[in-house]
Structures are given as C-alpha cells and as structure tokens.
Design an enzyme around this catalytic site. Structure first.
Site, short mmCIF file in Angstrom:
data_model
loop_
_atom_site.label_atom_id
_atom_site.label_comp_id
_atom_site.label_asym_id
_atom_site.label_seq_id
_atom_site.Cartn_x
_atom_site.Cartn_y
_atom_site.Cartn_z
N TYR A 68 0.70 -1.27 0.08
CA TYR A 68 -0.09 -0.03 -0.04
C TYR A 68 1.06 1.15 0.11
CZ TYR A 68 -4.36 -2.34 0.33
OH TYR A 68 -5.38 -3.16 -0.38
N ARG A 71 1.85 1.99 -3.37
CA ARG A 71 0.78 2.44 -4.19
C ARG A 71 0.58 4.10 -3.82
NH1 ARG A 71 -4.17 -1.40 -3.55
NH2 ARG A 71 -5.05 -0.11 -4.85
N VAL A 104 -9.36 3.88 -5.13
CA VAL A 104 -9.19 4.25 -3.99
C VAL A 104 -8.14 5.53 -4.05
CG1 VAL A 104 -9.79 2.06 -2.76
CG2 VAL A 104 -7.46 2.51 -3.70
N ASP A 105 -7.96 6.15 -5.25
CA ASP A 105 -6.83 7.02 -5.20
C ASP A 105 -7.46 8.59 -5.17
OD1 ASP A 105 -7.29 6.27 -8.87
OD2 ASP A 105 -8.57 7.61 -7.61
N HIS A 120 -14.97 1.31 -2.41
CA HIS A 120 -13.84 0.61 -1.70
C HIS A 120 -12.94 1.55 -0.70
CE1 HIS A 120 -14.48 -2.46 -5.24
NE2 HIS A 120 -15.43 -2.34 -4.33
N CYS A 150 -3.74 4.79 20.07
CA CYS A 150 -4.28 3.86 21.20
C CYS A 150 -3.40 2.76 21.24
CB CYS A 150 -5.74 3.63 20.80
SG CYS A 150 -5.93 2.05 19.66
N THR A 188 -13.85 -0.34 -16.06
CA THR A 188 -13.89 -1.37 -14.85
C THR A 188 -14.06 -2.84 -16.06
OG1 THR A 188 -14.73 -2.21 -12.98
CG2 THR A 188 -16.29 -1.24 -14.57
N GLU A 215 -11.24 -1.87 -23.76
CA GLU A 215 -11.77 -3.21 -24.49
C GLU A 215 -13.03 -3.59 -23.86
OE1 GLU A 215 -8.36 -5.74 -23.22
OE2 GLU A 215 -9.29 -6.05 -21.29
C1 BV8 Z 1 -18.02 -8.72 -0.40
C2 BV8 Z 1 -9.84 -2.06 -2.65
C3 BV8 Z 1 -19.35 -9.91 1.01
C4 BV8 Z 1 -8.80 -2.46 -2.18
C5 BV8 Z 1 -10.54 -3.93 -3.84
C6 BV8 Z 1 -17.32 -15.00 -6.56
C7 BV8 Z 1 -18.33 -14.56 -7.53
C8 BV8 Z 1 -18.71 -13.13 -7.40
C9 BV8 Z 1 -18.29 -12.31 -6.20
C10 BV8 Z 1 -17.40 -13.17 -5.41
C11 BV8 Z 1 -16.70 -14.32 -5.60
N1 BV8 Z 1 -16.19 -14.83 -4.44
C12 BV8 Z 1 -15.97 -13.56 -3.71
C13 BV8 Z 1 -16.69 -12.44 -4.44
C14 BV8 Z 1 -17.03 -11.20 -3.69
C15 BV8 Z 1 -15.85 -10.36 -3.97
C16 BV8 Z 1 -15.50 -10.36 -5.61
O1 BV8 Z 1 -16.32 -9.59 -6.07
N2 BV8 Z 1 -14.61 -10.87 -6.07
C17 BV8 Z 1 -14.29 -11.11 -7.33
C18 BV8 Z 1 -12.89 -10.87 -7.70
C19 BV8 Z 1 -14.73 -12.61 -7.96
N3 BV8 Z 1 -16.16 -9.17 -3.51
C20 BV8 Z 1 -15.77 -8.78 -2.10
O2 BV8 Z 1 -15.28 -9.47 -1.44
C21 BV8 Z 1 -16.25 -7.56 -1.92
N4 BV8 Z 1 -17.00 -7.57 -0.51
O3 BV8 Z 1 -18.44 -9.22 -1.35
O4 BV8 Z 1 -18.68 -8.54 0.82
C22 BV8 Z 1 -19.91 -9.76 2.35
C23 BV8 Z 1 -21.06 -10.38 2.89
C24 BV8 Z 1 -21.53 -10.33 4.07
C25 BV8 Z 1 -20.51 -10.06 4.91
C26 BV8 Z 1 -19.17 -9.45 4.68
C27 BV8 Z 1 -18.81 -9.60 3.42
C28 BV8 Z 1 -15.49 -6.46 -1.76
C29 BV8 Z 1 -14.62 -6.22 -2.97
C30 BV8 Z 1 -13.58 -4.99 -2.78
C31 BV8 Z 1 -12.47 -5.54 -2.73
N5 BV8 Z 1 -11.45 -4.47 -2.79
N6 BV8 Z 1 -10.17 -2.69 -3.71
C32 BV8 Z 1 -7.54 -2.02 -2.75
O5 BV8 Z 1 -7.64 -1.28 -4.01
O6 BV8 Z 1 -6.57 -2.40 -2.71
S1 BV8 Z 1 -11.33 -4.73 -5.26
C33 BV8 Z 1 -10.23 -3.84 -6.69
O7 BV8 Z 1 -10.94 -4.38 -7.87
C34 BV8 Z 1 -10.13 -2.48 -7.02
O8 BV8 Z 1 -11.16 -1.64 -5.79
C35 BV8 Z 1 -10.49 -2.20 -8.16
O9 BV8 Z 1 -11.31 -0.95 -8.52
C36 BV8 Z 1 -11.63 -3.26 -8.32
C37 BV8 Z 1 -12.19 -3.49 -9.59
O10 BV8 Z 1 -11.07 -3.58 -10.63
P1 BV8 Z 1 -11.31 -2.56 -11.73
O11 BV8 Z 1 -11.58 -1.23 -11.29
O12 BV8 Z 1 -12.28 -2.98 -12.74
O13 BV8 Z 1 -9.82 -2.61 -12.46
P2 BV8 Z 1 -9.47 -3.97 -13.70
O14 BV8 Z 1 -7.82 -3.55 -13.60
O15 BV8 Z 1 -9.88 -5.13 -13.05
O16 BV8 Z 1 -10.02 -3.34 -14.69
C38 BV8 Z 1 -9.73 -2.04 -15.41
C39 BV8 Z 1 -10.43 -1.96 -16.49
O17 BV8 Z 1 -10.07 -0.68 -17.15
C40 BV8 Z 1 -10.46 -3.05 -17.61
O18 BV8 Z 1 -11.27 -3.40 -18.14
C41 BV8 Z 1 -9.49 -2.12 -18.79
O19 BV8 Z 1 -9.75 -2.56 -20.16
C42 BV8 Z 1 -9.91 -0.71 -18.52
N7 BV8 Z 1 -9.02 0.39 -19.01
C43 BV8 Z 1 -7.66 0.31 -18.93
N8 BV8 Z 1 -7.17 1.44 -19.30
C44 BV8 Z 1 -8.44 2.32 -19.70
C45 BV8 Z 1 -9.55 1.49 -19.44
N9 BV8 Z 1 -10.76 1.88 -19.94
C46 BV8 Z 1 -10.53 3.21 -20.02
N10 BV8 Z 1 -9.82 4.02 -20.45
C47 BV8 Z 1 -8.36 3.65 -20.21
N11 BV8 Z 1 -7.37 4.33 -20.40
ZN ZN Z 2 -6.80 3.05 17.91
#
Ligand code: BV8
Ligand code: ZN
Length: 248
Positions: A68, A71, A104-105, A120, A150, A188, A215
């Site tokens: 982190y 980043r 988160v930026d 997020h 703390c 996304t 894409e």
């Molecule tokens: C929850 C913060 C439940 C930290 C992040 C199976 C199926 C479905 C869901 C799940 C599963 N197993 C688990 C889950 C749930 C899980 C999930 O979704 N997993 C996925 C991976 C399968 N989700 C969770 O755990 C969430 N919580 O469900 O809680 C719960 C219920 C009850 C009680 C307790 C809990 C929490 C999810 C949040 C995780 N945290 N980030 C950090 O940043 O370090 S996720 C991380 O991925 C980032 O936040 C990021 O934003 C996010 C999504 O990624 P993208 O933003 O889409 O980025 P990516 O690189 O993937 O894509 C970029 C895109 O941009 C591409 O399409 C590319 O083509 C395009 N691009 C590139 N350049 C450009 C462009 N587009 C335009 N212009 C450009 N120039």
């Molecule tokens: Zn504290």
C-alpha cells in the site's frame, strides 16, 4: 458533425437530468496509476487474496503495508487526467450527477468532482484495527507499521475482499441507478461485486447505459452503447459533442 457517437447517444446525454457513473481503475490508467488486472497490473505481482484481505494483513502486516505504501507513493506523483476532469465538468452541468467509484486514489475529488461515493474506501486514509478510528497522524511502529495513538495497528481505509462496503452505500447506489436517465460505466473489468451490480441493475432499468473502456468487459453485452477507447480521450470528445446544446 457526428464523430462516431450515435445520434441516440448524443440525444440521451443532452436530454438527461439524472446521471449515475461507475468508475474503475481504467479511468486512472492515463494518470499513471496501474490497473489491477492488466498484464502489468497491480495483481500481476501479487494475488488479491495474498494482499487485499484481512487474513493476509494479520499474517504479514509489513508486506501488505509495503504494497500500500508503494501505491501511496505512486499517487504522490500522479494527477487527474482529462477523463476525471470531464466528469467534474459534467457534474456542474447536470441537475443530478453522482460518481460511484471503485477506485481508492481520490483522483475524482482532486479533479473537482464533489459527489463521489468511494465504494472501496480511500488509500490515503488510515483506520485503526483496534479502536476503528480514522487516524490522521500515524507514527511508525516496529518494522515501519503505522500505529494508532491507542496502540492498535493501523490499516489502509480500503474495503478488502470479504469485507462489507460502506454502510448503506450500495442501497443508495441502487436507488440512484433506478432513477437515472443515463448510466455510464467507465474503466472497469466488471468482475468485482457488489460494485459491478450497479451496472447490471442499470441495464435492467430505464437508464440508457453507456460503457467506455479500451476493450470489451464483462458488462459490455448489457450496455446500450459501448465506446472503445481510452476514457481520457473519449470522455472529452463525447462532452465536446454533447455540451454545446445543453441549457440548464
Ligand atoms: C463482499 C480495494 C461480502 C482494495 C478492492 C465469486 C463470484 C462473485 C463475487 C465473489 C466471488 N467470490 C468472492 C466474491 C466477492 C468479492 C468479489 O467480487 N470477488 C471477485 C474478484 C470475484 N467481493 C468482495 O469481497 C467485496 N465484499 O462481497 O463482501 C460480504 C457479505 C457479507 C458479509 C461480509 C462480506 C469487496 C470487494 C472490494 C475489494 N477491494 N479494492 C485495494 O484497492 O487495494 S477490489 C479492486 O478491484 C479495486 O477496488 C478495483 O477498483 C476493483 C475492480 O477492478 P477494476 O477497477 O475493474 O480494475 P481492473 O484492472 O480489473 O480493470 C480495469 C479496466 O479498465 C479494464 O476493463 C481495462 O480494459 C480498462 N482500461 C484500462 N485502461 C483504460 C481502461 N478503460 C478506459 N480508459 C483507459 N485508459
Ligand atoms: Zn486505535
């Protein structure tokens, strides 16, 4: 003169009153912030389960903090790009405009956007794992891990996998999407839930759904219009086409 944007798309954006936007890492790519799932993306070196979750943090807080901090250091050097700036401009034009970001930026806010829901969290904030307070001043504990006054260990104030999103934020998102005239999903891959469900709900609502991405994504088939290109170029070009006729 139409530069490849359909008449329907332009008409919808000119007629809209309520606009909801979902952004992901792609909108910050042109600012120099690495995305997650690109070949050179953040996850390429580490697996999410290795780093962006509480178990990984408790197992190896120094490694997670190192990632982190790396980043956060990158964010010191970047600035919003024309994609962020165009969304801030659009917010000033439309009566009702909100961005739900997975990022988160903090770049939307730095570009001037005021209504930004951080699904997020925000990497520049720290939270205590013991008293749960947001920590303004962090001091470095043993092996460089930020500590709360703390005595508890600090963590980045971001939502990790398996963690809940901020209380009530998705419910508000669903209400906003249900009332939207236009829904835009920008930069996304659409694989992370529940954030991506804003797009799937939008595709089943009255909103005209527009995707901007370099894409196709997991959401593209459900969209009304898919604009392939970098958001830092497509958004300003689209807005130049739409804005002159807007009279609010
Ligand atoms: C929850 C913060 C439940 C930290 C992040 C199976 C199926 C479905 C869901 C799940 C599963 N197993 C688990 C889950 C749930 C899980 C999930 O979704 N997993 C996925 C991976 C399968 N989700 C969770 O755990 C969430 N919580 O469900 O809680 C719960 C219920 C009850 C009680 C307790 C809990 C929490 C999810 C949040 C995780 N945290 N980030 C950090 O940043 O370090 S996720 C991380 O991925 C980032 O936040 C990021 O934003 C996010 C999504 O990624 P993208 O933003 O889409 O980025 P990516 O690189 O993937 O894509 C970029 C895109 O941009 C591409 O399409 C590319 O083509 C395009 N691009 C590139 N350049 C450009 C462009 N587009 C335009 N212009 C450009 N120039
Ligand atoms: Zn504290």
């Amino acid at each position: 003169m139409n530069t490849g944007f359909s008449d329907e798309l332009i008409r919808r954006l000119r007629a809209a009153q309520r606009v909801v936007v979902l952004t992901g890492a792609g909108i910050s790519a042109e600012s120099g912030v690495p995305t997650f799932r690109a070949p050179d993306g953040l996850w390429s070196k580490f697996k999410p389960e290795e780093l962006a979750n509480m178990e990984a943090f408790l197992r190896n807080p120094a490694l997670v903090w190192q990632w982190y901090q790396h980043r956060r250091d990158i964010l010191e050097t970047v600035k919003p790009n024309p994609g962020h700036e165009t969304l801030a401009e659009m917010e000033r034009h439309y009566p009702d405009f909100i961005i739900y970001t997975q990022n988160v930026d903090g770049l939307h806010q730095r570009a001037g956007s005021r209504r930004v829901a951080e699904l997020h969290g925000n990497i520049s904030r720290c939270r205590c794992t013991t008293c749960l307070q947001i920590i303004q001043e962090i001091d470095r504990g043993q092996d460089g891990i930020p500590m709360c006054p703390c005595g508890g260990m600090a963590r980045p104030d971001v939502v990790w996998f398996g963690e809940m999103l901020p209380e009530g934020m998705m419910e508000q998102g669903y209400r906003d999407v249900a009332a939207a005239d236009v829904f835009m999903v920008i930069g996304t891959s659409g694989v992370v839930y529940p954030a991506a469900s804003l797009a799937t709900l939008a595709s089943r609502s009255e909103a005209y759904c527009i995707e901007i991405n370099t894409e196709p994504s997991a959401l593209s088939d459900a969209m009304d219009a898919v604009l392939i290109g970098p958001s830092g170029e497509v958004l300003p070009a689209l807005w130049r086409e739409v804005a002159p006729q807007l009279h609010f």
